[in-house]
Motif scaffolding. Structure first.
Motif, PDB file in Angstrom:
ATOM      1  N   GLY A 154       0.791  -1.218   0.000  1.00 50.40           N
ATOM      2  CA  GLY A 154       0.000   0.000   0.000  1.00 50.40           C
ATOM      3  C   GLY A 154       0.820   1.262   0.000  1.00 50.40           C
ATOM      4  N   SER A 155       2.108   1.153   0.374  1.00 46.25           N
ATOM      5  CA  SER A 155       2.935   2.360   0.498  1.00 46.25           C
ATOM      6  C   SER A 155       3.213   2.999  -0.862  1.00 46.25           C
ATOM      7  CB  SER A 155       4.249   2.015   1.202  1.00 46.25           C
ATOM      8  OG  SER A 155       4.976   1.052   0.477  1.00 46.25           O
ATOM      9  N   THR A 156       3.356   2.198  -1.917  1.00 46.23           N
ATOM     10  CA  THR A 156       3.665   2.746  -3.240  1.00 46.23           C
ATOM     11  C   THR A 156       2.540   3.654  -3.723  1.00 46.23           C
ATOM     12  OG1 THR A 156       4.949   0.779  -3.796  1.00 46.23           O
ATOM     13  CG2 THR A 156       4.250   2.180  -5.613  1.00 46.23           C
ATOM     14  N   ALA A 157       1.315   3.136  -3.700  1.00 44.10           N
ATOM     15  CA  ALA A 157       0.177   3.943  -4.132  1.00 44.10           C
ATOM     16  C   ALA A 157      -0.033   5.139  -3.203  1.00 44.10           C
ATOM     17  CB  ALA A 157      -1.079   3.086  -4.194  1.00 44.10           C
ATOM     18  N   PHE A 158       0.231   4.951  -1.916  1.00 48.68           N
ATOM     19  CA  PHE A 158       0.071   6.056  -0.967  1.00 48.68           C
ATOM     20  C   PHE A 158       1.066   7.169  -1.279  1.00 48.68           C
ATOM     21  CE2 PHE A 158       0.674   8.005   3.306  1.00 48.68           C
ATOM     22  CZ  PHE A 158      -0.631   8.420   3.510  1.00 48.68           C
ATOM     23  N   LEU A 159       2.294   6.812  -1.605  1.00 45.97           N
ATOM     24  CA  LEU A 159       3.290   7.814  -1.979  1.00 45.97           C
ATOM     25  C   LEU A 159       2.874   8.550  -3.251  1.00 45.97           C
ATOM     26  CD1 LEU A 159       6.626   5.947  -1.207  1.00 45.97           C
ATOM     27  CD2 LEU A 159       5.972   8.184  -0.305  1.00 45.97           C
ATOM     28  N   LEU A 160       2.312   7.818  -4.228  1.00 43.85           N
ATOM     29  CA  LEU A 160       1.833   8.467  -5.444  1.00 43.85           C
ATOM     30  C   LEU A 160       0.679   9.421  -5.138  1.00 43.85           C
ATOM     31  CD1 LEU A 160       1.888   5.455  -7.946  1.00 43.85           C
ATOM     32  CD2 LEU A 160       3.480   7.387  -7.850  1.00 43.85           C
ATOM     33  N   LEU A 161      -0.197   9.014  -4.209  1.00 51.76           N
ATOM     34  CA  LEU A 161      -1.310   9.877  -3.813  1.00 51.76           C
ATOM     35  C   LEU A 161      -0.801  11.156  -3.161  1.00 51.76           C
ATOM     36  CD1 LEU A 161      -4.383  10.280  -3.389  1.00 51.76           C
ATOM     37  CD2 LEU A 161      -4.143   9.035  -1.216  1.00 51.76           C
ATOM     38  N   ILE A 162       0.135  11.026  -2.241  1.00 51.62           N
ATOM     39  CA  ILE A 162       0.692  12.213  -1.561  1.00 51.62           C
ATOM     40  C   ILE A 162       1.414  13.094  -2.581  1.00 51.62           C
ATOM     41  CG2 ILE A 162       2.310  12.988   0.201  1.00 51.62           C
ATOM     42  CD1 ILE A 162      -0.253  11.680   1.245  1.00 51.62           C
TER      43      ILE A 162
END
Length: 585
Positions: A35-43
């Motif tokens: 989940g961290s990859t997509a979360f970083l893209l979201l941020i």
């Protein structure tokens, strides 16, 4: 050439981007977590949105503002994709996030961005009417009207955001409290900018062309920061219901307050030979009448476990069923869960084992009865023989040497028979009873054994050295008998020299290792494998009294305690008996 004007709003938006940057640092430190990859893209997309909009409203000319407005739409297109990707990964559905899925989801945003940068040719994104001044000239905004392509993409983006919110809401309902806090903050952090964006596009405030969405990222950043640093977001990642429930070996059925089946996992469907999809929505009383009775109270909050017999596909089965109340976050009863385990084979094996055990116990009782009877019946002739020998000696005081030798042999044989019968009876009565197990000090056991052998020890001038001995779990009188036999054997087979015997012990993580060592005559290596058999006597045994039952008794006692016994011996040098007893709490 770009031209700029000072505005406090740009500074605020840069602050919003910085807030999201702090969140990005925390997410980057946990970038290996699902989940961290997509979360970083979201941020990152939110940071880009804030920065590009800040530069847009800082522009002093229409060209400057339009360039940064187009750049801003890159973030507008990226945020929904990153949000749905994060939702899928975080809720354990990352198997759905395949390259094909990402490609399909990206078709509309890609086409949208192409239209954004080519808008002057078709004006499907916006129509511009120059720049208008608001707030007494302190703020310059593009005077624009959005086109059809813009609204199509907006609807698409809202659909993706709503889908992600539904996934998080579903997780919020069933997740433990720590996950609810995480998910609640994520949902709130997403809802705030979504609400601001909806208000912008529906002209709920003035000036209508002033987008408050990037300003709301300050609140989103604070909420996401709390989720990461206080509630361990990306440290404790929940697992999706499908991952947990559908992979359980136990069957799970969920029943609502209307007694309808609302969920069933694969294991339950397999156990009951049902079509899982077909039974959802049906009455549990009609679908599973043998498992759920009509008389069960719907408001019962107790957990009930039972074992039922039923027929599945015309085959008799036994099921272990546990019914547990299901409550919502407010403690209201909303249904029940049933856990099913097929115990048919287990119960069948238990019944077979019980029957075999009963059969073995019956045989043992018969053997004990037989041994007792034989011992009693054979002792009487032996006693009679001894009495006749004694009567002959008294009536014929002057026997010839040959007759005296005959009587002596008869006397020895009668006494040996008596001893063998006593040993046989004692051997048959040694049995395991875990209920009698208790902590036993081996130091006290050896002291009792040497006390009972005091006269033998004194007559033979025996030296018995005892090391530090542990406390074990066992039956005290049997352990006393064990050391009596071992020490007595060591004295009996000591040879001409005074016996020297040592009793030592060592303890490992799993067992106690006890040794009884003597410096006696030893045992022939060819006979070592037979010494623990009943009535088997080792090397030099013919020169000493005994029945050969001592070591057999020792082995049976040790085995009844769950241990093992070995022997090491060298002719003319001595013998060591090694006893291993399991270490129990």
């Amino acid at each position: 050439m770009w031209e700029w004007q000072w505005t406090i709003y740009t500074l605020f938006l840069l602050l919003a981007a910085a807030t999201m940057g702090v969140v990005a640092v925390g997410a980057w430190q946990k970038r290996d977590v699902p989940g961290s990859t997509a979360f970083l893209l979201l941020i990152g997309a939110m940071m880009l949105w804030a920065v590009t909009y800040g530069l847009q409203i800082a522009g002093a000319t229409e060209g400057t503002k339009l360039f940064w407005a187009n750049a801003n739409h890159i973030a507008v297109a990226a945020v929904p994709i990153a949000w749905i990707g994060f939702a899928l990964q975080f809720t354990g559905r990352d198997h759905l996030l395949t390259p094909r899925t990402l490609g399909t989801l990206s078709v509309v945003p890609t086409a949208y961005l192409v239209l954004v940068w080519t808008n002057p040719r078709h004006e499907l994104i916006r129509q511009t009417f120059g720049i208008k001044s608001v707030n007494d000239g302190s703020l310059l905004l593009i005077d624009q009207a959005f086109g059809l392509a813009f609204w199509v993409h907006a609807a698409y983006g809202y659909a993706l955001m709503a889908a992600g919110a539904v996934l998080f809401a579903q997780l919020f309902v069933w997740a433990p409290k720590v996950y609810r806090r995480q998910v609640g903050l994520l949902l709130l952090g997403a809802v705030v900018p979504m609400a601001a964006n909806l208000a912008f596009h529906t002209d709920l405030y003035v000036p209508s062309n002033f987008d408050l969405t990037p300003f709301s990222f300050v609140a989103t950043g604070v909420l996401f920061f709390a989720a990461i640093y206080h509630y361990q977001l990306l440290d404790l990642v929940p697992i999706a219901r499908e991952t947990v429930v559908d992979t359980l070996s136990e069957g799970i059925i969920v029943i609502d307050s209307q007694q309808q089946i609302v969920d069933i996992n694969d294991a339950a469907a397999t156990i009951l030979k049902l079509d899982g999809d077909a039974v959802i929505g049906t009455s549990v009383h009609q679908t599973l009448p043998e498992i759920v009775t009509e008389t069960e109270p719907s408001e019962d909050r107790s957990t009930v476990s039972s074992e039922i017999s039923c027929e599945i596909d015309a085959t008799p089965r036994k099921l272990a069923v546990t019914k547990t109340p299901l409550v919502d976050v407010n403690g209201n009863l909303i249904g029940r869960t049933m856990t099913l385990r097929d115990v048919t084979e287990k119960r069948s094996l238990e019944a077979a084992l019980s029957a075999q055990l009963d059969e073995v116990m019956a045989v043992n009782r018969e053997l004990e009865t037989f041994t007792t009877a034989i011992s009693h019946d054979l002792r009487q002739p032996a006693r009679t023989t001894e009495r006749y020998i004694d009567r002959v000696r008294r009536s014929e005081p002057e026997l010839s040497a040959e007759n005296d030798e005959i009587l002596a042999v008869a006397q020895t044989n009668a006494e040996r028979m008596q001893t063998m019968l006593s040993d046989l009876l004692e051997y048959s009565r040694i049995e395991r009873n875990d209920d009698q197990f208790e902590p036993v000090s081996l130091a006290a056991v050896v002291d009792q054994a040497t006390t009972s052998l005091r006269f033998s020890i004194e007559e033979t001038d025996t030296t018995v050295s005892v090391g530090e001995l542990p406390t074990v779990s066992g039956i005290e009188h049997q352990l006393v008998r064990l050391f009596q036999n071992l020490i007595s054997n060591a004295i009996r087979y000591s040879g001409p020299a005074p016996p020297v015997i040592s009793v030592e012990a060592t303890t490992t993580e799993t067992e106690h290792v006890l040794t009884v060592t003597d410096a006696g005559v030893g045992i022939d290596p060819d006979e070592l494998e037979y010494v623990f058999e009943l009535f088997t006597r080792g090397q030099h045994a013919e020169q000493t009294p005994g029945t050969g039952a001592g070591l057999a008794l020792c082995k049976k006692i040790v085995e009844q305690h769950g241990g093992s016994v070995d022997i090491e011996s060298t002719l003319g040098e001595g013998t060591t008996v090694i006893v291993r007893l399991p270490k129990r709490e």
